[in-house]
Design a protein around this motif. Structure first.
Motif, mmCIF file in Angstrom:
data_model
loop_
_atom_site.group_PDB
_atom_site.id
_atom_site.type_symbol
_atom_site.label_atom_id
_atom_site.label_comp_id
_atom_site.label_asym_id
_atom_site.label_seq_id
_atom_site.Cartn_x
_atom_site.Cartn_y
_atom_site.Cartn_z
ATOM 1 N N ASN A 1 10.263 57.254 -18.317
ATOM 2 C CA ASN A 1 9.608 57.736 -19.538
ATOM 3 C C ASN A 1 8.435 58.683 -19.278
ATOM 4 O OD1 ASN A 1 11.344 56.220 -21.231
ATOM 5 N ND2 ASN A 1 10.082 54.388 -20.917
ATOM 6 N N VAL A 2 8.342 59.217 -18.071
ATOM 7 C CA VAL A 2 7.262 60.153 -17.738
ATOM 8 C C VAL A 2 7.854 61.436 -17.168
ATOM 9 C CG1 VAL A 2 5.231 60.588 -16.302
ATOM 10 C CG2 VAL A 2 5.572 58.319 -17.312
ATOM 11 N N SER A 3 7.422 62.583 -17.701
ATOM 12 C CA SER A 3 7.806 63.887 -17.161
ATOM 13 C C SER A 3 6.546 64.596 -16.680
ATOM 14 C CB SER A 3 8.487 64.747 -18.239
ATOM 15 O OG SER A 3 9.698 64.144 -18.670
ATOM 16 N N TRP A 4 6.615 65.148 -15.459
ATOM 17 C CA TRP A 4 5.486 65.891 -14.905
ATOM 18 C C TRP A 4 5.565 67.351 -15.339
ATOM 19 C CZ3 TRP A 4 2.822 61.960 -13.616
ATOM 20 C CH2 TRP A 4 3.312 60.913 -12.812
ATOM 21 N N ASN A 5 4.408 67.931 -15.663
ATOM 22 C CA ASN A 5 4.355 69.324 -16.111
ATOM 23 C C ASN A 5 3.130 69.992 -15.491
ATOM 24 O OD1 ASN A 5 4.754 71.732 -17.539
ATOM 25 N ND2 ASN A 5 3.639 70.994 -19.334
ATOM 26 N N TRP A 6 3.308 70.552 -14.276
ATOM 27 C CA TRP A 6 2.179 71.167 -13.572
ATOM 28 C C TRP A 6 2.062 72.632 -13.985
ATOM 29 C CZ3 TRP A 6 1.351 66.576 -13.136
ATOM 30 C CH2 TRP A 6 1.914 65.677 -12.244
ATOM 31 N N GLN A 7 0.863 73.038 -14.370
ATOM 32 C CA GLN A 7 0.621 74.387 -14.847
ATOM 33 C C GLN A 7 -0.461 75.054 -13.997
ATOM 34 O OE1 GLN A 7 2.245 76.009 -17.346
ATOM 35 N NE2 GLN A 7 3.625 74.241 -17.545
ATOM 36 N N ALA A 8 -0.041 75.895 -13.044
ATOM 37 C CA ALA A 8 -0.985 76.619 -12.193
ATOM 38 C C ALA A 8 -1.479 77.871 -12.917
ATOM 39 C CB ALA A 8 -0.333 76.991 -10.868
ATOM 40 N N ARG A 9 -2.787 78.077 -12.898
ATOM 41 C CA ARG A 9 -3.401 79.233 -13.533
ATOM 42 C C ARG A 9 -4.467 79.821 -12.613
ATOM 43 N NH1 ARG A 9 0.340 78.221 -16.075
ATOM 44 N NH2 ARG A 9 0.614 78.040 -18.333
ATOM 45 N N ASP A 10 -4.811 81.069 -12.865
ATOM 46 C CA ASP A 10 -5.942 81.650 -12.163
ATOM 47 C C ASP A 10 -7.184 80.797 -12.442
ATOM 48 O OD1 ASP A 10 -6.948 84.368 -10.808
ATOM 49 O OD2 ASP A 10 -8.423 83.734 -12.301
ATOM 50 N N LYS A 11 -8.025 80.647 -11.442
ATOM 51 C CA LYS A 11 -9.162 79.745 -11.602
ATOM 52 C C LYS A 11 -10.093 80.173 -12.734
ATOM 53 C CE LYS A 11 -12.143 81.893 -8.100
ATOM 54 N NZ LYS A 11 -12.897 81.660 -6.842
ATOM 55 N N THR A 12 -10.160 81.481 -13.037
ATOM 56 C CA THR A 12 -11.037 81.927 -14.121
ATOM 57 C C THR A 12 -10.553 81.423 -15.482
ATOM 58 O OG1 THR A 12 -9.838 84.021 -14.357
ATOM 59 C CG2 THR A 12 -11.720 83.983 -12.842
ATOM 60 N N LEU A 13 -9.248 81.201 -15.612
ATOM 61 C CA LEU A 13 -8.702 80.599 -16.833
ATOM 62 C C LEU A 13 -8.947 79.100 -16.851
ATOM 63 C CD1 LEU A 13 -5.280 82.483 -16.964
ATOM 64 C CD2 LEU A 13 -7.300 82.939 -18.365
ATOM 65 N N LEU A 14 -8.915 78.500 -15.689
ATOM 66 C CA LEU A 14 -9.117 77.054 -15.588
ATOM 67 C C LEU A 14 -10.555 76.668 -15.902
ATOM 68 C CD1 LEU A 14 -7.400 74.572 -14.630
ATOM 69 C CD2 LEU A 14 -8.544 74.824 -12.428
ATOM 70 N N PHE A 15 -11.498 77.560 -15.590
ATOM 71 C CA PHE A 15 -12.911 77.221 -15.715
ATOM 72 C C PHE A 15 -13.355 77.024 -17.161
ATOM 73 C CE2 PHE A 15 -14.033 79.441 -11.444
ATOM 74 C CZ PHE A 15 -13.505 78.358 -10.764
ATOM 75 N N ARG A 16 -12.611 77.566 -18.127
ATOM 76 C CA ARG A 16 -12.896 77.280 -19.530
ATOM 77 C C ARG A 16 -11.773 76.390 -20.035
ATOM 78 N NH1 ARG A 16 -16.646 76.070 -22.662
ATOM 79 N NH2 ARG A 16 -17.881 77.918 -22.153
ATOM 80 N N ARG A 17 -12.079 75.098 -20.159
ATOM 81 C CA ARG A 17 -11.066 74.076 -20.422
ATOM 82 C C ARG A 17 -10.262 74.329 -21.694
ATOM 83 N NH1 ARG A 17 -13.364 68.077 -21.117
ATOM 84 N NH2 ARG A 17 -14.209 69.078 -22.975
ATOM 85 N N SER A 18 -10.895 74.919 -22.710
ATOM 86 C CA SER A 18 -10.206 75.105 -23.987
ATOM 87 C C SER A 18 -9.076 76.122 -23.899
ATOM 88 C CB SER A 18 -11.210 75.534 -25.062
ATOM 89 O OG SER A 18 -11.988 76.624 -24.615
#
Length: 311
Positions: A109-126
């Motif tokens: 009942n669990v599916s993994w969904n890894w989303q790699a992004r440029d760190k500058t996009l990651l730094f703003r959580r919203s």
């Protein structure tokens, strides 16, 4: 979304953040910034085996994310289907190794969904939260942080609490918080390499919650798809040059017009830690931030002790 990377320490950027902070205090109507969420009567009242998407971010916190992901493996849900979405950056090698380790596991009942992004996009959580909200096919979306642990019965309890609900935003009416772990604590060191780990629940203390704060925001899927996450506030959708202090959860509540409805969800645990690994570790500003955090934690500890004495 703006392509230009903002300087998180720049005066102009700080002024823009301050303006939104004041607006979200109720000085202006939220409708000036974003249309209202769908009416309650227009939201689906889902029942049965619900689909919950958990949206988390990880930047240099692999040792905490290990506990979060382990909780899904150690205590897999039986009555809900979970999509575990993690936004991360490819240059964070420890987190990449951790996700590869868990991604090879098949969990009921669990599916993994890894989303790699440029760190500058990651730094703003919203930014990631908004992307996930608009694309989600889930009945409910739980926006959380990587230090939250979904222990035994947590997600099944969530599914039970949300049967037939049309609320825009809900949150656990309580959680259990750990002692404040300092760098080098065995609890943190146990997860430095990819592995299954487990918390000692006896060391956690119950704390009541009064609103849907950043890691405890559980949003109706119809609302998430219609509104995103601070979608129409440009400063919250702009990449930054370093991790930006999370303030957007307050604006998110303001845009939805609610602090959230408390619901009883069992076994929500949070690992508290003193060192903020996501920030730059050098310089006077970094040392000052650490001292401020130490003072804040001491104040909270005294407040929790006082509350306990009164009950």
């Amino acid at each position: 979304m703006a392509d230009r990377v903002a300087s998180a320490g720049g005066l102009g950027y700080r002024l823009r953040l301050g303006g939104i902070w004041l607006a979200a205090s109720g000085l202006v109507p939220a409708r000036w910034f974003q249309p209202p969420p769908p009416k309650k009567s227009e939201r689906a009242a889902r029942t049965g085996m619900l689909h919950v998407e958990i949206v988390s971010h990880c930047w240099r916190y692999a040792h905490l994310m290990a506990y979060q992901l382990s909780s899904l493996v150690n205590h897999p849900p039986e009555d809900v289907v979970v999509t575990m979405t993690v936004f991360h950056a490819s240059e964070d090698a420890e987190t990449v190794r951790l996700l590869e380790y868990f991604g090879a596991m098949e969990v009921p009942n669990v599916s993994w969904n890894w989303q790699a992004r440029d760190k500058t996009l990651l730094f703003r959580r919203s930014i990631g939260r908004n992307e996930a909200a608009l694309a989600s096919g889930a009945d409910w979306v739980w926006f959380t942080d990587c230090d939250v642990v979904f222990h035994e019965g947590c997600l099944d309890g969530l599914g039970k609490a949300l049967q037939g609900s049309r609320e825009a935003l809900v949150y656990p009416d309580h959680e259990f918080c750990s002692p404040v772990y300092e760098p080098g604590d065995p609890v943190l060191e146990a997860a430095r390499e990819p592995c299954l780990v487990e918390i000692d629940t006896a060391t956690f203390v119950r704390q009541e919650r009064t609103r849907a704060t950043g890691p405890l925001q559980i949003t109706h899927g119809d609302v998430a798809r219609a509104c995103g996450y601070c979608r129409d506030i440009p400063v919250y959708q702009q990449p930054t040059d370093r991790w930006a202090k999370a303030q957007e959860d307050r604006a998110f509540r303001w845009l939805l017009g609610t602090g959230g409805k408390p619901v009883e969800i069992p076994s929500v645990y949070r690992i508290r830690h003193q060192a903020k690994g996501r920030y730059r570790r050098r310089g006077v500003h970094s040392r000052l931030r650490t001292r401020v955090r130490q003072a804040q934690l001491r104040v909270r500890e005294r407040g929790n002790s006082a509350d306990a004495d009164q009950t």
